[in-house]
Design a protein around this motif. Structure first.
Motif, PDB file in Angstrom:
ATOM      1  N   ALA A   1       0.812  -1.223   0.000  1.00  0.00           N
ATOM      2  CA  ALA A   1       0.000   0.000   0.000  1.00  0.00           C
ATOM      3  C   ALA A   1       0.842   1.268   0.000  1.00  0.00           C
ATOM      4  N   ASP A   2       2.027   1.214   0.625  1.00  0.00           N
ATOM      5  CA  ASP A   2       2.853   2.418   0.742  1.00  0.00           C
ATOM      6  C   ASP A   2       4.329   2.048   0.609  1.00  0.00           C
ATOM      7  N   PRO A   3       4.889   2.130  -0.611  1.00  0.00           N
ATOM      8  CA  PRO A   3       6.285   1.760  -0.829  1.00  0.00           C
ATOM      9  C   PRO A   3       7.286   2.538   0.032  1.00  0.00           C
ATOM     10  N   VAL A   4       6.997   3.802   0.316  1.00  0.00           N
ATOM     11  CA  VAL A   4       7.925   4.598   1.132  1.00  0.00           C
ATOM     12  C   VAL A   4       7.983   4.053   2.555  1.00  0.00           C
ATOM     13  N   LYS A   5       6.814   3.802   3.149  1.00  0.00           N
ATOM     14  CA  LYS A   5       6.798   3.247   4.504  1.00  0.00           C
ATOM     15  C   LYS A   5       7.443   1.857   4.535  1.00  0.00           C
ATOM     16  N   ALA A   6       7.181   1.042   3.525  1.00  0.00           N
ATOM     17  CA  ALA A   6       7.784  -0.291   3.464  1.00  0.00           C
ATOM     18  C   ALA A   6       9.307  -0.186   3.396  1.00  0.00           C
ATOM     19  N   ALA A   7       9.811   0.742   2.573  1.00  0.00           N
ATOM     20  CA  ALA A   7      11.262   0.922   2.469  1.00  0.00           C
ATOM     21  C   ALA A   7      11.854   1.347   3.804  1.00  0.00           C
ATOM     22  N   TRP A   8      11.179   2.231   4.520  1.00  0.00           N
ATOM     23  CA  TRP A   8      11.653   2.655   5.842  1.00  0.00           C
ATOM     24  C   TRP A   8      11.675   1.488   6.821  1.00  0.00           C
ATOM     25  N   ARG A   9      10.613   0.680   6.828  1.00  0.00           N
ATOM     26  CA  ARG A   9      10.566  -0.439   7.774  1.00  0.00           C
ATOM     27  C   ARG A   9      11.637  -1.485   7.455  1.00  0.00           C
ATOM     28  N   ILE A  10      11.813  -1.791   6.175  1.00  0.00           N
ATOM     29  CA  ILE A  10      12.814  -2.794   5.783  1.00  0.00           C
ATOM     30  C   ILE A  10      14.216  -2.309   6.128  1.00  0.00           C
ATOM     31  N   THR A  11      14.545  -1.070   5.744  1.00  0.00           N
ATOM     32  CA  THR A  11      15.905  -0.587   6.011  1.00  0.00           C
ATOM     33  C   THR A  11      16.138  -0.374   7.507  1.00  0.00           C
ATOM     34  N   SER A  12      15.098  -0.027   8.242  1.00  0.00           N
ATOM     35  CA  SER A  12      15.265   0.125   9.691  1.00  0.00           C
ATOM     36  C   SER A  12      15.585  -1.209  10.349  1.00  0.00           C
TER      37      SER A  12
ATOM     38  N   GLY B   1      19.161  -2.077  12.327  1.00  0.00           N
ATOM     39  CA  GLY B   1      19.261  -2.649  13.667  1.00  0.00           C
ATOM     40  C   GLY B   1      20.046  -3.946  13.685  1.00  0.00           C
ATOM     41  N   LEU B   2      19.801  -4.810  12.710  1.00  0.00           N
ATOM     42  CA  LEU B   2      20.549  -6.063  12.646  1.00  0.00           C
ATOM     43  C   LEU B   2      22.024  -5.811  12.352  1.00  0.00           C
ATOM     44  N   ALA B   3      22.306  -4.827  11.506  1.00  0.00           N
ATOM     45  CA  ALA B   3      23.696  -4.498  11.184  1.00  0.00           C
ATOM     46  C   ALA B   3      24.439  -4.001  12.420  1.00  0.00           C
ATOM     47  N   VAL B   4      23.768  -3.213  13.246  1.00  0.00           N
ATOM     48  CA  VAL B   4      24.394  -2.748  14.487  1.00  0.00           C
ATOM     49  C   VAL B   4      24.774  -3.952  15.347  1.00  0.00           C
ATOM     50  N   GLN B   5      23.851  -4.888  15.496  1.00  0.00           N
ATOM     51  CA  GLN B   5      24.135  -6.051  16.335  1.00  0.00           C
ATOM     52  C   GLN B   5      25.253  -6.907  15.753  1.00  0.00           C
TER      53      GLN B   5
ATOM     54  N   ASP C   1      17.883 -14.257   7.032  1.00  0.00           N
ATOM     55  CA  ASP C   1      16.560 -14.905   7.043  1.00  0.00           C
ATOM     56  C   ASP C   1      15.490 -13.941   7.542  1.00  0.00           C
ATOM     57  N   TRP C   2      15.791 -13.219   8.606  1.00  0.00           N
ATOM     58  CA  TRP C   2      14.834 -12.265   9.165  1.00  0.00           C
ATOM     59  C   TRP C   2      14.531 -11.141   8.177  1.00  0.00           C
ATOM     60  N   ILE C   3      15.558 -10.700   7.467  1.00  0.00           N
ATOM     61  CA  ILE C   3      15.360  -9.656   6.461  1.00  0.00           C
ATOM     62  C   ILE C   3      14.441 -10.178   5.348  1.00  0.00           C
ATOM     63  N   ALA C   4      14.691 -11.395   4.891  1.00  0.00           N
ATOM     64  CA  ALA C   4      13.856 -11.985   3.834  1.00  0.00           C
ATOM     65  C   ALA C   4      12.411 -12.122   4.305  1.00  0.00           C
ATOM     66  N   GLU C   5      12.208 -12.531   5.557  1.00  0.00           N
ATOM     67  CA  GLU C   5      10.849 -12.643   6.098  1.00  0.00           C
ATOM     68  C   GLU C   5      10.162 -11.275   6.128  1.00  0.00           C
ATOM     69  N   SER C   6      10.903 -10.255   6.503  1.00  0.00           N
ATOM     70  CA  SER C   6      10.346  -8.906   6.553  1.00  0.00           C
ATOM     71  C   SER C   6       9.960  -8.420   5.160  1.00  0.00           C
ATOM     72  N   VAL C   7      10.806  -8.683   4.191  1.00  0.00           N
ATOM     73  CA  VAL C   7      10.522  -8.270   2.814  1.00  0.00           C
ATOM     74  C   VAL C   7       9.256  -8.972   2.319  1.00  0.00           C
ATOM     75  N   THR C   8       9.126 -10.259   2.620  1.00  0.00           N
ATOM     76  CA  THR C   8       7.935 -11.006   2.207  1.00  0.00           C
ATOM     77  C   THR C   8       6.683 -10.431   2.868  1.00  0.00           C
ATOM     78  N   THR C   9       6.792 -10.107   4.141  1.00  0.00           N
ATOM     79  CA  THR C   9       5.655  -9.513   4.865  1.00  0.00           C
ATOM     80  C   THR C   9       5.260  -8.173   4.250  1.00  0.00           C
ATOM     81  N   GLU C  10       6.247  -7.371   3.904  1.00  0.00           N
ATOM     82  CA  GLU C  10       5.987  -6.031   3.367  1.00  0.00           C
ATOM     83  C   GLU C  10       5.486  -6.048   1.925  1.00  0.00           C
ATOM     84  N   LEU C  11       6.027  -6.962   1.111  1.00  0.00           N
ATOM     85  CA  LEU C  11       5.815  -6.862  -0.334  1.00  0.00           C
ATOM     86  C   LEU C  11       5.004  -7.989  -0.940  1.00  0.00           C
TER      87      LEU C  11
END
Length: 196
Positions: A148-159, A163-167, A182-192
Motif C-alpha cells: 500500500a505504501d512503498p515509502v513506509k515499506a522501504a523505511w521499515r525494511i531498512t530500519s 538494527g541487525l547491522a548494528v548487532q 533470514d529475518w530480512i527476507a521474512e520482513s521483505v515477504t511480509t511487506e511486499l
C-alpha cells in the motif's frame, strides 16, 4: 618521516582520512592524525578542509559514496523491479563485521554532535531508502508486489536492516549473519507479498 609535497590530491587525503577514522573512530580522529598518516602538514589538511568537522563529514561522505556507487548502478539498471529490490537489499544488508557498517554506526553517533556530519549522513542515508522505495513502487506498478505504501515499506525494511547491522557489527556473538538475512527476507515477504 619526510613530508610530501603540498599538492597532495584531495582524493588521496580523503582515502587516508577514512583509514584513520576506521582505525581511531570519528570522535578520536584529529586533523594531526590525518596529516601524519598522509605525510603532509596539518596546514595542508586545513587548506582543504576549513575545520575538523568538515574533514570528518567529507571523509564520511567519500566512504559512503563508494557504497552508493553500487546502489546507483542497480537503481539505474533495466532489471525487473523484484530483482532490483533483491539487489538493493543485498547491497544494504550487513556482511558481518564490515568497515562500512562500522563507519556508518560511528557516523550516526557523531552526527548527534556534528551538524556537518548529520547533514551528510542524512542525505546519503535517504538515498538508500529512496532507491528502495522507487524499486518497490515499480514492482507494485508491474504487479510484482502488493504494497500500500512503498515509502513506509522501504523505511521499515531498512530500519530492520540497520538494527541487525548494528548487532552484527557491535555484538557479533549475539547473532549470525545467516539468521539476520533470514529475518530480512521474512520482513521483505511480509511487506511486499511474494518472496524475492
Amino acid at each position: 618521516m619526510s613530508r610530501r609535497p603540498a599538492d597532495v590530491r584531495l582524493d588521496e587525503l580523503l582515502r587516508t582520512a577514512v583509514d584513520v577514522i576506521v582505525e581511531r573512530g570519528l570522535a578520536n580522529t584529529r586533523t594531526g592524525d590525518v596529516a601524519r598518516a598522509a605525510g603532509v602538514s596539518q596546514a595542508l589538511v586545513f587548506y582543504h578542509f576549513s575545520t575538523k568537522d568538515a574533514l570528518l563529514a567529507q571523509a564520511f561522505a567519500y566512504a559512503a559514496e563508494r557504497d552508493l556507487a553500487g546502489l546507483d548502478q542497480v537503481a539505474s539498471s533495466a532489471v525487473p523491479p523484484a530483482e532490483k529490490v533483491r539487489q538493493i537489499i543485498d547491497l544494504y544488508a550487513p556482511a558481518g563485521r564490515s568497515k562500512a557498517w562500522a563507519l556508518w554506526i560511528d557516523g550516526w553517533s557523531e552526527a548527534l554532535r556534528n551538524e556537518s556530519l548529520e547533514a551528510v549522513s542524512r542525505r546519503l542515508y535517504l538515498r538508500w531508502k529512496e532507491a528502495l522505495a522507487e524499486a518497490i513502487a515499480a514492482g507494485v506498478a508491474d504487479g510484482s508486489f502488493t504494497c500500500a505504501d512503498p515509502v513506509k515499506a522501504a523505511w521499515r525494511i531498512t530500519s530492520l536492516i540497520d538494527g541487525l547491522a548494528v548487532q552484527l557489527t557491535v555484538h557479533p556473538s549475539l547473532l549470525d549473519r545467516s539468521t539476520a538475512l533470514d529475518w530480512i527476507a521474512e520482513s521483505v515477504t511480509t511487506e511486499l507479498g511474494p518472496p524475492l
